[in-house]
Scaffold this motif. Structure first.
Motif, PDB file in Angstrom:
ATOM      1  N   VAL A 104       1.414  -1.241  -0.113  1.00  0.00           N
ATOM      2  CA  VAL A 104      -0.030  -0.041  -0.291  1.00  0.00           C
ATOM      3  C   VAL A 104       0.722   1.481   0.148  1.00  0.00           C
ATOM      4  CG1 VAL A 104       0.048   0.160   2.476  1.00  0.00           C
ATOM      5  CG2 VAL A 104      -2.574   1.199   0.978  1.00  0.00           C
ATOM      6  N   TYR A 107       0.939   2.595  -3.500  1.00  0.00           N
ATOM      7  CA  TYR A 107       0.306   3.428  -3.933  1.00  0.00           C
ATOM      8  C   TYR A 107      -0.246   5.060  -4.615  1.00  0.00           C
ATOM      9  CZ  TYR A 107      -4.872   4.712  -5.302  1.00  0.00           C
ATOM     10  OH  TYR A 107      -6.178   4.816  -5.196  1.00  0.00           O
ATOM     11  N   THR A 110       1.101   8.756  -1.654  1.00  0.00           N
ATOM     12  CA  THR A 110       0.498   8.489  -0.564  1.00  0.00           C
ATOM     13  C   THR A 110       1.001   9.001   0.862  1.00  0.00           C
ATOM     14  OG1 THR A 110       0.217   5.976  -0.613  1.00  0.00           O
ATOM     15  CG2 THR A 110       0.679   6.508   1.295  1.00  0.00           C
ATOM     16  N   ALA A 176       1.314  -0.683  -8.696  1.00  0.00           N
ATOM     17  CA  ALA A 176       0.951   0.069  -7.606  1.00  0.00           C
ATOM     18  C   ALA A 176       1.756   0.471  -8.340  1.00  0.00           C
ATOM     19  CB  ALA A 176       1.787  -0.103  -5.912  1.00  0.00           C
ATOM     20  N   ALA A 179       0.359   1.824 -11.305  1.00  0.00           N
ATOM     21  CA  ALA A 179      -1.362   2.865 -11.413  1.00  0.00           C
ATOM     22  C   ALA A 179      -1.490   4.065 -11.919  1.00  0.00           C
ATOM     23  CB  ALA A 179      -1.782   2.687 -10.189  1.00  0.00           C
ATOM     24  N   PHE A 308      -8.893   0.367  -4.577  1.00  0.00           N
ATOM     25  CA  PHE A 308      -7.573  -0.235  -3.526  1.00  0.00           C
ATOM     26  C   PHE A 308      -7.741  -1.603  -3.411  1.00  0.00           C
ATOM     27  CE2 PHE A 308      -7.143   4.091  -1.836  1.00  0.00           C
ATOM     28  CZ  PHE A 308      -6.431   4.424  -1.787  1.00  0.00           C
ATOM     29  N   TYR A 313      -5.027  -3.983  -1.375  1.00  0.00           N
ATOM     30  CA  TYR A 313      -4.297  -3.496  -0.268  1.00  0.00           C
ATOM     31  C   TYR A 313      -6.130  -3.081   0.394  1.00  0.00           C
ATOM     32  CZ  TYR A 313      -0.809  -2.254  -3.878  1.00  0.00           C
ATOM     33  OH  TYR A 313       0.354  -1.739  -4.378  1.00  0.00           O
ATOM     34  N   TRP A 318      -4.197   2.616   4.020  1.00  0.00           N
ATOM     35  CA  TRP A 318      -3.688   4.000   3.467  1.00  0.00           C
ATOM     36  C   TRP A 318      -3.949   5.113   4.252  1.00  0.00           C
ATOM     37  CZ3 TRP A 318      -6.601   8.147   1.090  1.00  0.00           C
ATOM     38  CH2 TRP A 318      -5.401   8.546   0.358  1.00  0.00           C
TER      39      TRP A 318
END
Length: 325
Positions: A104, A107, A110, A176, A179, A308, A313, A318
């Motif tokens: 996570v 991501y 973040t 990730a 993304a 997510f 995740y 997050w």
């Protein structure tokens, strides 16, 4: 004469026994990573290897293998379980292949900056995710280094998310990392890290994403025209000890390995932060165009197009990271 001969033989046997005992007391270990010898992750690893040797009175002799000498990043992660490596430096994106929730941290958008990332590594949520990884994989994270903010380099000008539509872009084959480029419409290709320079040079791909320090170290700036400050991931590396080694370490040695790894991580982090601050000017001097973009626009595209749940995740993790001060 006989007595004298026996004394000499006894002394020789004692010396041989002592040498054998000394030899058996020393354990040789392999420490592997994929980074260049000029990068702080390598120089800090070499320092750590030597320092562990000193603090354990020579009981551990650690050889450091840089620049993918023992395999690509996926290989050295597998090597922890196979017994081909004992310690590695690698990102949480690879740890996430064993335990998805720890990924996570990759991501996009973040972390706010390096200090936010480092605060996270001291938080309860980090401890929980690291334990989850250890429970699943058997391997133990002893330290975290700041790797840098991931930016985009390209041979096509990019001023907005929409400008990435159709862009042939090398991105690690990790959800990730994919993304942001995919949210903006790029066509991604999972080329191995060691092969990226050639792929950019021969046009197999037009773009890639990495921290500025990596773009410099791998000389990607020689085969790219633009640096685009997308700042989509504040990245980090874990120093991971193989479960088999960690289990057989005495508590005293576990403390030494942990202390040294964390000191080495702090050294690498400081170097990266210092160098990163100077690199925009460096790339401009090399003739590249450095472009600022509206990060909120890129972030909005990610939040709109990427869930997510599709990465395994937990959004709650997050949100807890976002709240870390």
């Amino acid at each position: 004469m006989f007595k004298k001969t026996m004394i000499v033989l006894a002394a020789s046997a004692a010396a041989l026994l002592a040498a054998t005992s000394s030899g058996s007391a020393q354990t040789r270990l392999k420490w592997a990573h994929v980074y260049e010898t000029s990068e702080p992750f390598h120089t800090a690893s070499v320092w750590a290897a030597q320092e562990i040797g000193k603090r354990t009175n020579g009981r551990y002799l650690i050889d450091v293998y840089p620049a993918s000498q023992l395999g690509k990043e996926a290989d050295i992660n597998q090597g922890l379980s196979l017994g081909s490596v004992d310690i590695i430096i690698s990102g949480s994106s690879f740890a996430a292949k064993s335990y998805p929730p720890i990924g996570v941290t990759y991501y996009p958008y973040t972390f706010r900056d390096a200090d936010h990332l480092l605060a996270y590594t001291k938080s309860d949520i980090f401890k929980e995710l690291a334990k989850g990884y250890e429970d699943k994989s058997g391997h133990h994270i002893v330290a975290v280094s700041y790797y840098g903010v991931r930016q985009t380099s390209s041979n096509r000008p990019i001023k907005a998310c929409a400008d990435m539509k159709g862009l042939k872009m090398r991105v690690p084959d990790v959800p990730a990392y994919l993304a942001m480029p995919r949210a903006c419409g790029a066509n991604t290709a999972p080329i191995a890290f060691a092969e990226v320079y050639l792929a950019l040079q021969n046009g197999t791909v037009e773009a890639q994403e990495n921290p500025l320090t990596t773009i410099e170290a791998k000389k990607f700036y020689e085969v790219q025209k633009y640096i685009v400050l997308t700042g989509h991931i504040v990245d980090h590396l874990n120093t991971v000890v193989a479960g088999a080694l960690w289990k057989r370490l005495a508590e005293e040695d576990r403390k030494i390995f942990t202390d040294v790894a964390q000191e080495a991580a702090a050294k690498a982090t400081a170097e990266v932060k210092e160098r990163e601050a100077k690199l925009v000017a460096f790339f401009k001097e090399k003739g590249l165009t450095v472009t600022e973009v509206d990060k909120n626009e890129f972030r909005d595209a990610v939040m709109k197009n990427v869930s997510f749940e599709s990465f395994d995740y937990r959004k709650s993790d997050w949100e807890r990271i976002q709240a870390v001060k």
